[in-house]
Design an enzyme around this catalytic site. Structure first.
Site, PDB file in Angstrom:
ATOM      1  N   TYR A   1       0.838  -1.199   0.000  1.00  0.00           N
ATOM      2  CA  TYR A   1       0.000   0.000   0.000  1.00  0.00           C
ATOM      3  C   TYR A   1       0.875   1.252   0.000  1.00  0.00           C
ATOM      4  CZ  TYR A   1      -3.717   3.266   1.114  1.00  0.00           C
ATOM      5  OH  TYR A   1      -4.598   4.319   1.059  1.00  0.00           O
TER       6      TYR A   1
ATOM      7  N   HIS B   1       1.500   4.177  -3.147  1.00  0.00           N
ATOM      8  CA  HIS B   1       1.269   5.613  -2.978  1.00  0.00           C
ATOM      9  C   HIS B   1       2.544   6.429  -3.168  1.00  0.00           C
ATOM     10  CE1 HIS B   1      -2.680   4.422  -1.646  1.00  0.00           C
ATOM     11  NE2 HIS B   1      -3.039   5.676  -1.860  1.00  0.00           N
TER      12      HIS B   1
ATOM     13  N   TRP C   1      -7.521   3.353 -10.739  1.00  0.00           N
ATOM     14  CA  TRP C   1      -6.808   3.316  -9.450  1.00  0.00           C
ATOM     15  C   TRP C   1      -7.508   2.367  -8.480  1.00  0.00           C
ATOM     16  CZ3 TRP C   1      -2.166   4.544  -7.783  1.00  0.00           C
ATOM     17  CH2 TRP C   1      -1.940   4.605  -6.413  1.00  0.00           C
ATOM     18  N   TRP C   2      -8.840   2.476  -8.404  1.00  0.00           N
ATOM     19  CA  TRP C   2      -9.581   1.578  -7.517  1.00  0.00           C
ATOM     20  C   TRP C   2      -9.331   0.121  -7.879  1.00  0.00           C
ATOM     21  CZ3 TRP C   2     -15.109   4.119  -7.421  1.00  0.00           C
ATOM     22  CH2 TRP C   2     -15.071   5.254  -6.582  1.00  0.00           C
TER      23      TRP C   2
ATOM     24  N   TYR D   1      -3.866  16.603   0.874  1.00  0.00           N
ATOM     25  CA  TYR D   1      -4.376  15.243   0.990  1.00  0.00           C
ATOM     26  C   TYR D   1      -3.318  14.378   1.661  1.00  0.00           C
ATOM     27  CZ  TYR D   1      -7.147  11.229  -0.757  1.00  0.00           C
ATOM     28  OH  TYR D   1      -7.936  10.115  -0.879  1.00  0.00           O
TER      29      TYR D   1
END
Length: 104
Positions: free
Chosen positions: A18, A22, A76-77, A41
């Site tokens: 993860y 990113h 992306w999802w 963000y």
């Protein structure tokens, strides 16, 4: 400016993956987030519970909601679905948090 906070869940054995994904986030994803009014963000990982805490500032709710409909967001999802809890459309299972205090 609207502040949004939310919680998601990453699978216990996927923390490093993860984080890596990113660190290498696609430039076109960043561009689309900015285009849809996102700034400041951040996502934080609480390793003991596998919880991800997200915070983002947006300009407009409707503009932000439209981000989910973009091709890059859908891609992306799909890319992230194998490493975190998701809904049937591959969107992350997300619990939105209510702001109870803020100080500038």
């Amino acid at each position: 400016m609207i502040r949004k906070a939310f919680v998601m869940t990453v699978y216990p054995d996927k923390h490093e993956e993860y984080m890596n994904r990113h660190q290498e986030i696609w430039p076109e994803m960043i561009h689309e987030l900015r285009k849809h009014g996102a700034k400041n963000y951040s996502i934080f990982l609480e390793k003991e519970t596998n919880k991800l805490f997200g915070y983002v500032e947006i300009q407009d709710e409707k503009l932000w909601t439209n981000m989910a409909k973009t091709k890059i967001n859908q891609k992306w999802w799909e890319f992230m679905a194998p490493i975190m809890k998701t809904n049937s459309d591959d969107s992350p299972v997300t619990v939105h948090l209510e702001e109870v205090f803020h100080m500038d």
